[in-house]
Design a protein around this motif. Sequence first.
Motif, PDB file in Angstrom:
ATOM      1  N   GLY A 263       0.825  -1.203   0.000  1.00 28.87           N
ATOM      2  CA  GLY A 263       0.000   0.000   0.000  1.00 28.87           C
ATOM      3  C   GLY A 263       0.856   1.248   0.000  1.00 28.87           C
ATOM      4  N   HIS A 264       0.196   2.391  -0.091  1.00 30.86           N
ATOM      5  CA  HIS A 264       0.922   3.665  -0.117  1.00 30.86           C
ATOM      6  C   HIS A 264       1.870   3.783   1.066  1.00 30.86           C
ATOM      7  N   SER A 265       1.403   3.437   2.238  1.00 40.09           N
ATOM      8  CA  SER A 265       2.245   3.378   3.429  1.00 40.09           C
ATOM      9  C   SER A 265       1.820   2.157   4.227  1.00 40.09           C
ATOM     10  N   LEU A 266       2.537   1.877   5.308  1.00 45.25           N
ATOM     11  CA  LEU A 266       2.182   0.712   6.129  1.00 45.25           C
ATOM     12  C   LEU A 266       0.895   0.936   6.900  1.00 45.25           C
ATOM     13  N   ALA A 267       0.371   2.163   6.883  1.00 46.19           N
ATOM     14  CA  ALA A 267      -0.915   2.440   7.516  1.00 46.19           C
ATOM     15  C   ALA A 267      -2.067   2.328   6.521  1.00 46.19           C
ATOM     16  N   ASP A 268      -1.748   2.005   5.268  1.00 43.46           N
ATOM     17  CA  ASP A 268      -2.748   1.945   4.195  1.00 43.46           C
ATOM     18  C   ASP A 268      -3.239   0.503   4.024  1.00 43.46           C
ATOM     19  N   PRO A 269      -4.530   0.235   4.179  1.00 41.30           N
ATOM     20  CA  PRO A 269      -5.051  -1.125   4.001  1.00 41.30           C
ATOM     21  C   PRO A 269      -5.017  -1.597   2.550  1.00 41.30           C
ATOM     22  N   ASP A 270      -4.741  -0.684   1.622  1.00 47.80           N
ATOM     23  CA  ASP A 270      -4.580  -1.032   0.204  1.00 47.80           C
ATOM     24  C   ASP A 270      -5.804  -1.742  -0.363  1.00 47.80           C
ATOM     25  N   GLU A 271      -6.939  -1.141  -0.181  1.00 43.55           N
ATOM     26  CA  GLU A 271      -8.198  -1.753  -0.626  1.00 43.55           C
ATOM     27  C   GLU A 271      -8.676  -1.197  -1.975  1.00 43.55           C
ATOM     28  N   LEU A 272      -8.001  -0.186  -2.507  1.00 45.35           N
ATOM     29  CA  LEU A 272      -8.478   0.461  -3.724  1.00 45.35           C
ATOM     30  C   LEU A 272      -8.026  -0.249  -4.998  1.00 45.35           C
ATOM     31  N   ARG A 273      -6.903  -0.935  -4.928  1.00 46.87           N
ATOM     32  CA  ARG A 273      -6.379  -1.592  -6.120  1.00 46.87           C
ATOM     33  C   ARG A 273      -6.946  -3.013  -6.225  1.00 46.87           C
ATOM     34  N   SER A 274      -7.268  -3.431  -7.414  1.00 41.17           N
ATOM     35  CA  SER A 274      -7.857  -4.760  -7.604  1.00 41.17           C
ATOM     36  C   SER A 274      -6.801  -5.848  -7.456  1.00 41.17           C
ATOM     37  N   ASN A 275      -7.229  -7.013  -7.001  1.00 45.70           N
ATOM     38  CA  ASN A 275      -6.323  -8.147  -6.869  1.00 45.70           C
ATOM     39  C   ASN A 275      -5.778  -8.571  -8.227  1.00 45.70           C
ATOM     40  N   GLN A 276      -6.596  -8.455  -9.255  1.00 47.67           N
ATOM     41  CA  GLN A 276      -6.163  -8.824 -10.604  1.00 47.67           C
ATOM     42  C   GLN A 276      -4.996  -7.946 -11.058  1.00 47.67           C
ATOM     43  N   GLU A 277      -5.091  -6.641 -10.776  1.00 48.77           N
ATOM     44  CA  GLU A 277      -4.008  -5.727 -11.135  1.00 48.77           C
ATOM     45  C   GLU A 277      -2.733  -6.062 -10.358  1.00 48.77           C
ATOM     46  N   LYS A 278      -2.877  -6.276  -9.068  1.00 48.44           N
ATOM     47  CA  LYS A 278      -1.708  -6.589  -8.241  1.00 48.44           C
ATOM     48  C   LYS A 278      -1.023  -7.863  -8.712  1.00 48.44           C
ATOM     49  N   GLU A 279      -1.812  -8.891  -8.997  1.00 49.11           N
ATOM     50  CA  GLU A 279      -1.244 -10.170  -9.407  1.00 49.11           C
ATOM     51  C   GLU A 279      -0.519 -10.066 -10.743  1.00 49.11           C
ATOM     52  N   ALA A 280      -1.042  -9.247 -11.638  1.00 44.18           N
ATOM     53  CA  ALA A 280      -0.400  -9.068 -12.943  1.00 44.18           C
ATOM     54  C   ALA A 280       0.989  -8.453 -12.788  1.00 44.18           C
ATOM     55  N   TRP A 281       1.119  -7.502 -11.882  1.00 44.07           N
ATOM     56  CA  TRP A 281       2.426  -6.874 -11.652  1.00 44.07           C
ATOM     57  C   TRP A 281       3.338  -7.762 -10.807  1.00 44.07           C
ATOM     58  N   LEU A 282       2.766  -8.467  -9.831  1.00 44.43           N
ATOM     59  CA  LEU A 282       3.577  -9.374  -9.012  1.00 44.43           C
ATOM     60  C   LEU A 282       4.235 -10.449  -9.855  1.00 44.43           C
ATOM     61  N   ALA A 283       3.574 -10.843 -10.944  1.00 46.31           N
ATOM     62  CA  ALA A 283       4.142 -11.853 -11.840  1.00 46.31           C
ATOM     63  C   ALA A 283       5.411 -11.347 -12.523  1.00 46.31           C
ATOM     64  N   ARG A 284       5.611 -10.024 -12.488  1.00 49.83           N
ATOM     65  CA  ARG A 284       6.800  -9.425 -13.113  1.00 49.83           C
ATOM     66  C   ARG A 284       7.781  -8.920 -12.057  1.00 49.83           C
ATOM     67  N   ASP A 285       7.743  -9.512 -10.885  1.00 56.38           N
ATOM     68  CA  ASP A 285       8.620  -9.127  -9.773  1.00 56.38           C
ATOM     69  C   ASP A 285      10.054  -8.922 -10.291  1.00 56.38           C
ATOM     70  N   PRO A 286      10.610  -7.703 -10.164  1.00 58.11           N
ATOM     71  CA  PRO A 286      11.935  -7.426 -10.741  1.00 58.11           C
ATOM     72  C   PRO A 286      13.069  -8.216 -10.107  1.00 58.11           C
ATOM     73  N   VAL A 287      12.966  -8.508  -8.815  1.00 58.98           N
ATOM     74  CA  VAL A 287      14.019  -9.259  -8.140  1.00 58.98           C
ATOM     75  C   VAL A 287      14.004 -10.714  -8.597  1.00 58.98           C
ATOM     76  N   LYS A 288      12.836 -11.324  -8.608  1.00 61.53           N
ATOM     77  CA  LYS A 288      12.724 -12.713  -9.040  1.00 61.53           C
ATOM     78  C   LYS A 288      13.055 -12.860 -10.522  1.00 61.53           C
ATOM     79  N   SER A 289      12.617 -11.908 -11.328  1.00 60.89           N
ATOM     80  CA  SER A 289      12.882 -11.964 -12.772  1.00 60.89           C
ATOM     81  C   SER A 289      14.378 -11.883 -13.055  1.00 60.89           C
ATOM     82  N   PHE A 290      15.065 -11.005 -12.348  1.00 62.80           N
ATOM     83  CA  PHE A 290      16.507 -10.857 -12.584  1.00 62.80           C
ATOM     84  C   PHE A 290      17.265 -12.075 -12.077  1.00 62.80           C
TER      85      PHE A 290
END
Length: 343
Positions: A263-290
């Motif tokens: 989320g924006h900060s550790l106090a942010d519950p991060d409820e505005l972004r869709s799970n589908q969007e998050k998962e699409a970007w997580l699949a491109r994790d820069p550390v794991k990809s490299f």
Amino acid sequence: MSNNIILPSKLYENNGLDSEVMLDLYQDMLLGRNFEDMCAQMYYRGKMFGFVHLYNGQEAVSTGVIKALDSTDYVCSTYRDHVHALSKGVPARLVMSELFGKETGCSHGRGGSMHIFSAPHNFLGGFAFIGEGIPVATGAAFQSVYRKQVLKNQEKMRVTACFFGDGTSNNGQFFECLNMAVLWKLPIIFIVENNQWAIGMAHHRSSSYPEIHKKASAFGLPGIEVDGMDVLAVRQVVIEAINRARLGEGPTLIEALTYRFRGHSLADPDELRSNQEKEAWLARDPVKSFQSYLLSNSIASESQIQTINGDIKKHIDEAVEFALSSPEPEIKDLKRYLFAETL
């Protein structure tokens, strides 16, 4: 995304990066990721206070940019500044201690998460309000020109890397400083970390012209879009921008397309972004990809990767121990560091 994005395999072939450089890049990205994960643990355990904004997911930008700079170059950050400081060489124990509010922190415990600063490393600080750092970075770039042209310093031109987010690109400081930098041909690189969200506002809803790098054309400087999840692609465009700046050809605007995994900060519950969007970007994790890239191209072995992973975790644990055992600032020093001290 632009069609001229350079693929990692092409970069490795054309730039002759040896395995040591590649492993250094991986180690820096992993340090940033593990440091931020530990920050989350410490925050929820009550060891850190206030707002803490983590960098998870954006490591390829910090490493790709800062590791291409010299130690004498400058970096100006945002409130998401921990990893930028680490990439610039500020020791993890000093950053962690600062987050704990301890006297041994790089800002003596007075700055906290959003105001990491280190003069010895030419790290010009984090800034709590968006856009604050852009004029500071512009000033740093101006003094590089003054040092060279007026003071006749014989060192090569010092470059300033200025980081900010997509939301900041709608602020006045952004446009004013781009204009000044072009007029004076300042050695500065403006890096927009477009992580798609400005707190809870989606980027495409906040700007009438969402392609930020194209705004450079209004001021006559190069505007480049790069895959911010690809450390080698970022490094390539930044090296070109650095060379341009050192030759006195002026600034470059780079828009790195990336994503923050938390989320924006550790106090942010991060409820505005869709799970589908998050998962699409997580699949491109820069550390794991490299990491996968290093292994599949035989640049590193499994044992080397495991050794780096173990060393980084040990390094982070030592930073926490240092912070925990460090003294609190004393009441008698409440007003200390407000002004420069007499040498």
